[in-house]
Scaffold this motif. Structure first.
Motif, PDB file in Angstrom:
ATOM      1  N   VAL A 134     -20.475 -14.547  -5.915  1.00 27.59           N
ATOM      2  CA  VAL A 134     -19.934 -13.352  -6.353  1.00 27.59           C
ATOM      3  C   VAL A 134     -18.707 -13.018  -5.333  1.00 27.59           C
ATOM      4  O   VAL A 134     -17.893 -12.557  -5.922  1.00 27.59           O
ATOM      5  CB  VAL A 134     -21.237 -12.236  -6.496  1.00 27.59           C
ATOM      6  CG1 VAL A 134     -20.494 -10.955  -6.507  1.00 27.59           C
ATOM      7  CG2 VAL A 134     -22.131 -12.495  -7.387  1.00 27.59           C
ATOM      8  N   LEU A 135     -19.111 -13.070  -4.304  1.00 28.78           N
ATOM      9  CA  LEU A 135     -18.135 -12.783  -3.277  1.00 28.78           C
ATOM     10  C   LEU A 135     -16.603 -13.805  -3.411  1.00 28.78           C
ATOM     11  O   LEU A 135     -15.679 -13.133  -3.154  1.00 28.78           O
ATOM     12  CB  LEU A 135     -18.542 -12.875  -1.680  1.00 28.78           C
ATOM     13  CG  LEU A 135     -19.678 -11.796  -1.319  1.00 28.78           C
ATOM     14  CD1 LEU A 135     -20.140 -11.989  -0.171  1.00 28.78           C
ATOM     15  CD2 LEU A 135     -19.064 -10.415  -1.702  1.00 28.78           C
ATOM     16  N   LEU A 136     -17.180 -14.934  -3.624  1.00 25.72           N
ATOM     17  CA  LEU A 136     -16.071 -15.930  -3.796  1.00 25.72           C
ATOM     18  C   LEU A 136     -15.089 -15.737  -5.020  1.00 25.72           C
ATOM     19  O   LEU A 136     -13.969 -15.888  -5.023  1.00 25.72           O
ATOM     20  CB  LEU A 136     -16.214 -17.213  -3.254  1.00 25.72           C
ATOM     21  CG  LEU A 136     -15.457 -18.380  -3.623  1.00 25.72           C
ATOM     22  CD1 LEU A 136     -14.283 -18.296  -2.297  1.00 25.72           C
ATOM     23  CD2 LEU A 136     -15.978 -19.804  -3.434  1.00 25.72           C
ATOM     24  N   LEU A 137     -15.928 -15.732  -6.029  1.00 28.68           N
ATOM     25  CA  LEU A 137     -15.377 -15.883  -7.359  1.00 28.68           C
ATOM     26  C   LEU A 137     -15.244 -14.470  -7.935  1.00 28.68           C
ATOM     27  O   LEU A 137     -14.440 -14.330  -9.119  1.00 28.68           O
ATOM     28  CB  LEU A 137     -16.190 -16.774  -8.177  1.00 28.68           C
ATOM     29  CG  LEU A 137     -16.777 -18.175  -7.569  1.00 28.68           C
ATOM     30  CD1 LEU A 137     -17.686 -19.059  -8.668  1.00 28.68           C
ATOM     31  CD2 LEU A 137     -15.218 -19.037  -7.696  1.00 28.68           C
ATOM     32  N   SER A 141     -21.889 -12.769 -13.504  1.00 26.42           N
ATOM     33  CA  SER A 141     -22.584 -13.505 -14.295  1.00 26.42           C
ATOM     34  C   SER A 141     -22.685 -14.986 -13.838  1.00 26.42           C
ATOM     35  O   SER A 141     -23.662 -15.496 -13.451  1.00 26.42           O
ATOM     36  CB  SER A 141     -22.231 -13.646 -15.479  1.00 26.42           C
ATOM     37  OG  SER A 141     -20.768 -14.136 -15.809  1.00 26.42           O
ATOM     38  N   LEU A 142     -21.799 -15.597 -13.305  1.00 22.96           N
ATOM     39  CA  LEU A 142     -21.700 -16.820 -12.731  1.00 22.96           C
ATOM     40  C   LEU A 142     -22.367 -16.893 -11.402  1.00 22.96           C
ATOM     41  O   LEU A 142     -22.996 -18.169 -11.209  1.00 22.96           O
ATOM     42  CB  LEU A 142     -20.010 -17.171 -12.496  1.00 22.96           C
ATOM     43  CG  LEU A 142     -19.907 -18.718 -11.996  1.00 22.96           C
ATOM     44  CD1 LEU A 142     -20.519 -19.745 -12.840  1.00 22.96           C
ATOM     45  CD2 LEU A 142     -18.572 -19.017 -11.812  1.00 22.96           C
ATOM     46  N   GLY A 143     -22.292 -15.880 -10.548  1.00 25.19           N
ATOM     47  CA  GLY A 143     -22.981 -16.069  -9.133  1.00 25.19           C
ATOM     48  C   GLY A 143     -24.441 -16.122  -9.672  1.00 25.19           C
ATOM     49  O   GLY A 143     -25.355 -16.802  -9.104  1.00 25.19           O
ATOM     50  N   GLY A 144     -25.187 -15.301 -10.834  1.00 18.49           N
ATOM     51  CA  GLY A 144     -26.415 -15.123 -11.022  1.00 18.49           C
ATOM     52  C   GLY A 144     -26.877 -16.506 -11.569  1.00 18.49           C
ATOM     53  O   GLY A 144     -28.232 -17.160 -11.195  1.00 18.49           O
ATOM     54  N   MET A 145     -25.916 -17.162 -12.630  1.00 17.94           N
ATOM     55  CA  MET A 145     -26.636 -18.478 -12.980  1.00 17.94           C
ATOM     56  C   MET A 145     -26.346 -19.614 -11.839  1.00 17.94           C
ATOM     57  O   MET A 145     -27.195 -20.270 -11.930  1.00 17.94           O
ATOM     58  CB  MET A 145     -25.384 -18.834 -14.202  1.00 17.94           C
ATOM     59  CG  MET A 145     -25.639 -17.887 -15.357  1.00 17.94           C
ATOM     60  SD  MET A 145     -24.408 -18.839 -16.697  1.00 17.94           S
ATOM     61  CE  MET A 145     -22.933 -17.788 -16.048  1.00 17.94           C
ATOM     62  N   LEU A 146     -25.546 -19.671 -11.014  1.00 17.60           N
ATOM     63  CA  LEU A 146     -25.555 -20.373 -10.056  1.00 17.60           C
ATOM     64  C   LEU A 146     -26.655 -20.396  -8.902  1.00 17.60           C
ATOM     65  O   LEU A 146     -27.246 -21.381  -8.472  1.00 17.60           O
ATOM     66  CB  LEU A 146     -24.143 -20.505  -9.067  1.00 17.60           C
ATOM     67  CG  LEU A 146     -22.918 -20.924  -9.854  1.00 17.60           C
ATOM     68  CD1 LEU A 146     -21.629 -20.591  -9.254  1.00 17.60           C
ATOM     69  CD2 LEU A 146     -23.077 -22.262 -10.117  1.00 17.60           C
ATOM     70  N   GLU A 190     -14.047 -13.865 -19.110  1.00 23.07           N
ATOM     71  CA  GLU A 190     -15.232 -13.065 -18.280  1.00 23.07           C
ATOM     72  C   GLU A 190     -14.749 -12.213 -17.270  1.00 23.07           C
ATOM     73  O   GLU A 190     -13.885 -12.650 -16.503  1.00 23.07           O
ATOM     74  CB  GLU A 190     -16.117 -14.342 -17.854  1.00 23.07           C
ATOM     75  CG  GLU A 190     -17.413 -13.617 -17.105  1.00 23.07           C
ATOM     76  CD  GLU A 190     -18.488 -12.897 -18.062  1.00 23.07           C
ATOM     77  OE1 GLU A 190     -19.502 -12.769 -17.604  1.00 23.07           O
ATOM     78  OE2 GLU A 190     -18.386 -12.749 -19.217  1.00 23.07           O
ATOM     79  N   PRO A 191     -14.976 -11.009 -17.420  1.00 20.17           N
ATOM     80  CA  PRO A 191     -14.389 -10.082 -16.253  1.00 20.17           C
ATOM     81  C   PRO A 191     -14.817 -10.275 -15.003  1.00 20.17           C
ATOM     82  O   PRO A 191     -16.036 -10.790 -14.890  1.00 20.17           O
ATOM     83  CB  PRO A 191     -15.087  -8.808 -16.999  1.00 20.17           C
ATOM     84  CG  PRO A 191     -16.077  -9.013 -17.755  1.00 20.17           C
ATOM     85  CD  PRO A 191     -15.981 -10.389 -18.316  1.00 20.17           C
ATOM     86  N   ARG A 192     -14.077  -9.906 -14.116  1.00 19.25           N
ATOM     87  CA  ARG A 192     -14.310 -10.007 -12.614  1.00 19.25           C
ATOM     88  C   ARG A 192     -14.651  -8.733 -11.963  1.00 19.25           C
ATOM     89  O   ARG A 192     -14.083  -7.967 -12.550  1.00 19.25           O
ATOM     90  CB  ARG A 192     -13.065 -10.646 -11.915  1.00 19.25           C
ATOM     91  CG  ARG A 192     -12.655 -12.144 -12.211  1.00 19.25           C
ATOM     92  CD  ARG A 192     -11.300 -12.708 -11.680  1.00 19.25           C
ATOM     93  NE  ARG A 192     -11.261 -14.163 -11.846  1.00 19.25           N
ATOM     94  CZ  ARG A 192     -11.631 -15.209 -11.354  1.00 19.25           C
ATOM     95  NH1 ARG A 192     -12.447 -15.215 -10.273  1.00 19.25           N
ATOM     96  NH2 ARG A 192     -11.216 -16.199 -11.862  1.00 19.25           N
TER      97      ARG A 192
END
Length: 206
Positions: A134-137, A141-146, A190-192
């Protein structure tokens, strides 16, 4: 307590919609009519109530952790398998709560909570990957999935094969619950976190 009772206990615990309860209790409206309509912490944050969002995140995580703890207390003879079953039932309850016509959250916080309770190093890896991504990207949503995908990998690497199997199955559920987010990621829409949308700040969609 039978295994069926263990599953029912975990499911009913997980199905408590803390996000909906807190937003109504503190006058923030019906969460299902706000933002994405999701009942998790990310959507609670869209109400502008950071405290409620934090409380929802903690309570949703606690559902998974408490289910594991109760399983170990009431059915210690089932060992790792019983703990995994109870935790999984809690996450499924969160994602598909009977009280909300089976329209629940996406399961990331509850999965993190049960992972921490199963074995804290697994949960630590999950949290580190989630927060780091989440901090990097800047995509919630992507952070949670990873993070969800990292959990079974960590369990296998740390010597918890039963947990690895269960967590892999739950990671698949998380990915399925994020299928709309995945479609937006593929489309580049996908929103940031912090990106402006319609004149307001968007907080992502975990």
């Amino acid at each position: 307590m039978t295994t069926l009772s263990l599953i029912a206990m975990g499911y009913l615990l997980g199905s408590i919609p803390f996000g909906v309860i807190l937003t109504r209790l503190f006058g923030a409206g019906d969460l299902r009519q706000i933002g994405s309509g999701n009942i998790g912490a990310t959507n609670v944050l869209r109400t502008g109530r950071k405290g409620l969002a934090a409380a929802t995140l903690i309570l949703d995580g606690a559902k998974g952790a408490v289910a594991v703890v109760l399983a170990r207390y009431f059915m210690p003879e089932l060992g790792e398998q019983g703990a995994m079953i109870a935790g999984a039932a809690a996450m499924i309850g969160h994602c598909y709560p009977v009280w909300l016509k089976f329209r629940g959250g996406k399961g990331v916080a509850t999965l993190l909570g049960l992972a921490l309770a199963l074995a804290w190093p697994i949960g630590l890896v999950f949290a580190a990957v989630w927060i780091g991504a989440v901090l990097l990207l800047r995509i919630s949503s992507l952070g949670g999935m990873l993070g969800a995908v990292a959990a079974p990998v960590a369990a296998l690497a740390l010597g918890y094969p039963i947990y690895a199997i269960g967590l892999a199955g739950l990671a698949v559920i998380v990915l399925w619950r994020h299928r709309e987010n995945i479609a937006r990621l593929r489309a580049g829409t996908e929103p940031r976190i912090g990106a402006k949308k319609d004149g307001s700040k968007e907080v992502g969609g975990a």
